[in-house]
Design an enzyme around this catalytic site. Structure first.
Site, mmCIF file in Angstrom:
data_model
loop_
_atom_site.group_PDB
_atom_site.id
_atom_site.type_symbol
_atom_site.label_atom_id
_atom_site.label_comp_id
_atom_site.label_asym_id
_atom_site.label_seq_id
_atom_site.Cartn_x
_atom_site.Cartn_y
_atom_site.Cartn_z
ATOM 1 N N GLU A 139 66.188 106.125 -0.642
ATOM 2 C CA GLU A 139 65.195 107.052 -0.099
ATOM 3 C C GLU A 139 63.849 106.776 -0.755
ATOM 4 O OE1 GLU A 139 65.937 111.249 -0.635
ATOM 5 O OE2 GLU A 139 64.345 111.773 0.776
ATOM 6 N N ALA A 280 67.080 112.825 -9.167
ATOM 7 C CA ALA A 280 68.420 112.470 -8.712
ATOM 8 C C ALA A 280 68.403 112.271 -7.209
ATOM 9 C CB ALA A 280 69.413 113.575 -9.073
ATOM 10 N N GLU A 282 70.814 112.188 -3.462
ATOM 11 C CA GLU A 282 71.994 112.767 -2.805
ATOM 12 C C GLU A 282 72.806 111.800 -1.950
ATOM 13 O OE1 GLU A 282 68.730 113.413 -1.920
ATOM 14 O OE2 GLU A 282 68.554 113.722 0.247
ATOM 15 N N ASN A 283 72.811 110.484 -2.238
ATOM 16 C CA ASN A 283 73.590 109.544 -1.437
ATOM 17 C C ASN A 283 74.978 110.108 -1.128
ATOM 18 O OD1 ASN A 283 71.526 107.517 -2.233
ATOM 19 N ND2 ASN A 283 72.525 107.768 -4.220
ATOM 20 N N GLU A 316 71.517 118.370 -5.438
ATOM 21 C CA GLU A 316 72.003 117.148 -4.781
ATOM 22 C C GLU A 316 73.326 117.421 -4.070
ATOM 23 O OE1 GLU A 316 69.676 115.192 -4.595
ATOM 24 O OE2 GLU A 316 68.520 115.733 -6.374
ATOM 25 N N HIS A 319 72.736 119.090 -0.751
ATOM 26 C CA HIS A 319 72.262 118.172 0.287
ATOM 27 C C HIS A 319 73.409 117.633 1.141
ATOM 28 C CE1 HIS A 319 67.973 117.621 -0.033
ATOM 29 N NE2 HIS A 319 67.967 117.130 -1.255
ATOM 30 N N GLU A 338 64.444 119.125 2.106
ATOM 31 C CA GLU A 338 64.069 119.409 0.714
ATOM 32 C C GLU A 338 63.678 120.877 0.504
ATOM 33 O OE1 GLU A 338 64.932 117.614 -1.513
ATOM 34 O OE2 GLU A 338 65.089 115.596 -0.681
HETATM 35 N N1 BES Z 1 66.114 113.310 -2.172
HETATM 36 C C1 BES Z 1 65.543 113.604 -3.424
HETATM 37 C C2 BES Z 1 65.353 112.392 -4.282
HETATM 38 C C3 BES Z 1 64.189 111.540 -3.909
HETATM 39 C C4 BES Z 1 62.928 111.998 -4.068
HETATM 40 C C5 BES Z 1 64.351 110.272 -3.430
HETATM 41 C C6 BES Z 1 61.863 111.190 -3.734
HETATM 42 C C7 BES Z 1 63.284 109.496 -3.081
HETATM 43 C C8 BES Z 1 62.035 109.943 -3.251
HETATM 44 C C9 BES Z 1 66.396 114.572 -4.213
HETATM 45 O O1 BES Z 1 67.222 115.378 -3.458
HETATM 46 C C10 BES Z 1 65.461 115.484 -4.933
HETATM 47 O O2 BES Z 1 64.780 116.223 -4.284
HETATM 48 N N2 BES Z 1 65.402 115.399 -6.250
HETATM 49 C C11 BES Z 1 64.468 116.121 -7.059
HETATM 50 C C12 BES Z 1 65.135 117.156 -7.911
HETATM 51 C C13 BES Z 1 65.480 118.400 -7.164
HETATM 52 C C14 BES Z 1 66.254 119.347 -8.024
HETATM 53 C C15 BES Z 1 64.258 119.099 -6.609
HETATM 54 C C16 BES Z 1 63.809 115.088 -7.941
HETATM 55 O O3 BES Z 1 64.276 113.953 -7.962
HETATM 56 O O4 BES Z 1 62.830 115.417 -8.598
HETATM 57 ZN ZN ZN Z 2 66.340 117.004 -2.589
#
Ligand code: BES
Ligand code: ZN
Length: 876
Positions: A139, A280, A282-283, A316, A319, A338
């Site tokens: 992603e 992190a 969510e694959n 995650e 998701h 998100e």
């Molecule tokens: N899908 C995102 C990870 C992501 C973010 C991938 C940007 C590629 C680009 C994941 O679900 C996510 O939102 N992670 C957050 C933490 C969450 C608790 C808000 C992060 O990585 O900060």
């Molecule tokens: Zn997310």
């Protein structure tokens, strides 16, 4: 890569180089069209090697609709070694980064082969190496760095993945779904094959190969199925995985209970990696985590770290339904997954911890990160209209304001109708790529409530400001609330429409302190409105936007003493907190403007808070923490960081000296042993350090002695880091002692060493710029590791007083870091830009210095589009 391509391509394909596709162009939401070709199935074959990994991809493609357009596959930094259609070498061309193949029929099997180098991948997007293992991050657009593919979230495929690798280096081979076969190969190699039965977009693909050990447990779902859970880490880290495991099981149970969502595969894997751009990912069934959000024990992780781990693990995991089973049609819909998932993780944390404290923390994050975004040059709607680099849109607006939008919808509908709406959403769109409009429509159809007016929250940027005034007619025993809303222009949106604003409102009696008009939900949906309250038998006080029911700024006309009274009497814990904070803010803003600011009302409110028997320690800790310097800056037309700092320090000093004995008592309050993670114990520790901060503000020597004592006695990282966080800002002999002790004990633990760097970059001192320049030269500093880079550069950018040092050296430092980081990892570099964004609001000297650094960055050759977009928009 260049020579691989020229030697490997047969002559017939060495067509003239196509002109480079223009980079830095904006993608627009209104240009969306469905994909020309679908890929119902894909088979991937990896010959894993850190330096040269072979990737063979077999795509079953299907023409989508009646058209004669060719198949276009996205690529990024890869060249085709082989392209076959239905088993025979095929004609193709390269159009910029895309591989273009003319196909005649409705279906075809397309096979491509590329070679990639995970070890050379410093962007950490695609397949990369981290600490001896190989892992992926796809992603948003990383999959195209692994193989040619229509890299967009509305192309969903079933995946079958074969990995072949050295059994010594990579004893564990993981991908999405279930392992369906494995075996030994020649030359010390082995292989595994995985199949994911759920069609998914390529951004959810994942692969991990490494020498990992698992903490394994089982979870029984609500329908009685058993799921094997595994958290994969380096062997030495196994003892620090239990909190993540416990959090995962809590999250799985919570999603069943609150949303009726059950896990849908037999395995769920989490892998921790130490080089990771974000928190992190969510694959599907193979979540990959920054190790900072997996590893924790009492001695290395703070209460905040424990909370974050629970939250990120839950996020995650959630998701799996809000993101994986129902995904996004295009990246403009990012908040669909998100915003909703943040709302879900916030509700989870509120339910398993202290709900009022959680709400206060979430609002603090929103105000610290999202309000400035909405008020600056990078402002964009929750559903953006255009982007140059999608990586720049994983913002507080898409995430946190997006979550607030869902929260408003949930508030307006009430729990049962909201649940009916989300049930319908999941049922209706299961297996699909959906839009924000689809989500609102499902809530409407599931609840029977028209939510059309609320859709503007997705399209209109900017934080509404509400003017509120409560008029009282004692003769008629009636009060009238006058409301007016206003939204400042944002880039591309000069004229704003009124928005529907749900305001939980109550009236508190000034004399009695009781709620004389019980809480009701008012929805202001026009530019202005008036609401009448009857049976108001005493002078009323306005308790508005309770629980922060809308993500807005309230400017309420207040009578003298009104905030003080609300701070004592409001029955809504959030509103009570707000009253104290607003009282502090008024004094701080006056001080920063050079006006005479009487601290007495604040001192009295803080004293009453500390002495209260009804407030728990965590709420006390939150309430007596002064608004940040950045937040004060948001209230000023022209920002002078020195004046703001001086004003805040003066109030801290006044509080510390006037309330010395109350603060000492709060600091000493006990009943929280280091391993106790209950909300109460966390609250005691929180208050302990916040109180200590105020003591130190008034009396450095006493503060330093108490902090050193807390540091030395600490049996947990919360107390230790809290004490060191105070010491770093003091000029006391204990400061360097403690820093050295901390370093000596923890320098082999990267996550704790990150704290050591961050604490120093956050220090409130005149020489912090010199300190970070020194730290950047430290042998343990590396710009290639995102956590380490953020520990210095990210933390420093958020250190208002130090970053805005009048000589401009803070600006120069951060700009240099951005430029250096951009060469390796544009995504992480671009996320360091926002502190520069508000340059226009600073006093002229600083504004010019900030602008000059932005201009220096944008003029640098070879800038990534990530940094280009953030910097050019900041200058516009
Ligand atoms: N899908 C995102 C990870 C992501 C973010 C991938 C940007 C590629 C680009 C994941 O679900 C996510 O939102 N992670 C957050 C933490 C969450 C608790 C808000 C992060 O990585 O900060
Ligand atoms: Zn997310």
């Amino acid at each position: 890569m260049a020579d691989v391509r020229s030697t490997a391509l047969p002559d017939t394909h060495s067509i003239p180089e196509a002109p480079p596709a223009p980079t830095h162009v904006a993608i627009r939401r209104e240009d969306y069209r469905p994909p020309d070709w679908l890929v119902p199935e894909i088979r991937l074959d990896f010959d894993l090697d850190p330096d040269r990994t072979r990737v063979r991809a077999t795509l079953m493609v299907e023409r989508n609709g009646d058209h004669d357009r060719p198949l276009r596959l996205d690529g990024d930094d890869i060249s085709p070694l082989k392209v076959q259609v239905d088993g025979a070498d095929a004609d193709y061309r390269l159009d910029g980064p895309q591989l273009v193949i003319e196909l005649s029929g409705r279906q075809a099997t397309v096979e491509t082969e590329v070679e990639i180098s995970p070890a050379a991948n410093t962007k950490l997007m695609g397949l990369y190496a981290s600490g001896g293992m190989l892992c992926t991050q796809c992603e948003a657009e990383g999959f195209r760095r692994i193989t040619f593919f229509p890299d967009r979230p509305d192309v969903l495929s079933r995946y079958r993945v074969r990995m072949d690798g050295d059994s010594g280096a990579f004893p564990i081979l993981l991908s999405n779904g279930n392992r369906v076969a494995k075996g030994e190969g020649p030359g010390g190699r082995h292989w595994a094959e995985w199949e994911d039965p759920y069609p998914k977009p390529c951004y959810l693909f994942a692969l991990v190969a490494g020498d990992l050990k698992a903490n394994r447990e089982r979870f029984t779902t609500m329908s009685g199925r058993t799921v094997d859970l595994a958290i994969w880490v380096r062997e030495a880290d196994l003892p620090r995985t239990q909190h993540a495991m416990d959090s995962l099981k809590l999250a799985m149970a919570w999603d069943e209970e609150v949303y009726g969502r059950e896990y849908d595969l037999d395995q769920f894997n989490i892998v921790a990696v130490s080089d990771f751009n974000m928190g992190a990912m969510e694959n599907k069934s193979l979540n990959i985590f920054n190790s900072a959000y997996v590893l924790a024990d009492q001695n290395t992780a703070t209460d905040g770290d424990f909370d974050n781990i629970a939250r990120v693990v839950a996020h995650e995991y959630f998701h799996n339904w809000s993101g994986d089973r129902v995904t996004c049609r295009d990246w403009f819909q990012l908040s669909l997954k998100e915003g909703f998932t943040v709302f879900r993780d916030q509700s989870f944390s509120a339910d398993v911890g202290s709900a009022p404290v959680k709400r206060i923390e979430d609002v603090r994050v929103l105000r610290a990160a999202q309000f400035p975004e909405d008020a600056g040059p990078l402002a964009h709607p929750v559903r953006p209209d255009s982007y140059i680099e999608i990586g720049n849109f994983y913002t507080a607006t898409v995430y946190n304001k997006g979550a607030e939008v869902i929260r408003m919808l949930a508030t307006v509908l009430g729990p049962d109708k909201f649940r009916a709406g989300t049930d319908l959403y999941f049922a209706r769109h299961d297996g699909e790529a959906a839009t924000c409009d689809d989500f609102v429509k499902a809530l409407e159809d599931g609840s029977g409530v028209d939510l059309t007016p609320f859709k503007i929250w997705y399209s209109q940027a900017g934080t509404p400001k509400i003017k509120a005034r409560l008029d009282y007619d004692s003769g008629a025993k009636a009060a009238t609330l006058h409301l007016e809303q206003h939204i400042d222009p944002t880039p591309g949106q000069p004229v704003k429409q009124p928005m529907p604003i749900p305001l939980k409102t109550a009236i508190v009696g000034e004399a009695s302190g009781h709620e004389i008009c019980p809480e009701r939900l008012i929805v202001l949906d026009k530019a202005s409105g008036a609401i009448r309250f009857d049976n108001v038998a005493e002078q009323p006080l306005l308790s508005i936007n309770r629980g922060f029911s809308a993500p807005i700024v309230v400017e309420a006309a207040r009578r003298p003493g009104e905030l003080e009274r609300l701070a004592q009497a409001d029955s809504d814990p959030f509103a009570r907190y707000e009253a104290i904070q607003e009282l502090m803010m008024l004094s701080l803003v006056a001080g920063a403007r050079g006006e005479q600011a009487d601290p007495a009302p604040v001192i009295e409110a803080v004293a009453a808070t500390l002495r209260s028997n009804s407030l728990d320690p965590a709420l006390k800790g939150e309430a007596i923490l002064l608004p940040s310097e950045a937040l004060i800056a948001d209230r000023l037309a022209v920002v002078d960081p020195d004046a703001i700092h001086a004003s805040r320090e003066a109030l801290r000093h006044a509080l510390g000296s006037s309330l010395a004995s109350d603060l000492l008592a709060a600091h000493r309050s006990d009943g929280a042993s280091g391993h106790d993670l209950s909300p109460k114990a966390k609250g005691i520790r929180r208050l302990r350090t916040v109180a200590l901060g105020l003591i130190a503000a008034a009396n450095e020597a006493e503060g330093a002695a108490l902090a050193k004592a807390q540091f030395d006695r600490a049996d947990n990282m919360t107390d230790r880091q809290g004490a060191l966080g105070i010491l770093v800002s003091l000029d006391a002999p204990q400061r360097q002692d403690a820093l050295n002790t901390f370093y000596d004990r923890f320098h082999n633990d990267p996550l704790v060493l990150d704290k050591w760097f961050a604490l120093q970059a956050a220090a409130q001192r005149a020489d912090t710029v010199d300190q970070v320049l020194r730290l950047e030269k430290h042998s343990d500093f590396t710009i290639a590791n995102p956590n380490r880079l953020r520990s210095i550069a990210g933390t420093f950018g958020a250190n208002h007083w130090a970053f805005h040092s009048a000589d401009g050296r803070g600006y120069r430092f951060l700009a240099d870091m951005i430029l250096a980081a951009d060469k390796l990892n544009p995504q992480v570099a671009a996320r360091l830009v926002p502190p520069f964004g508000r340059w226009r609001r600073f006093e002229p000297n600083r504004a010019a210095l900030m602008r000059a650094e932005l201009e220096r960055i944008v003029a640098s050759p070879g800038l990534s589009k990530d940094v280009f977009e953030q910097v050019s928009k900041s200058l516009a």
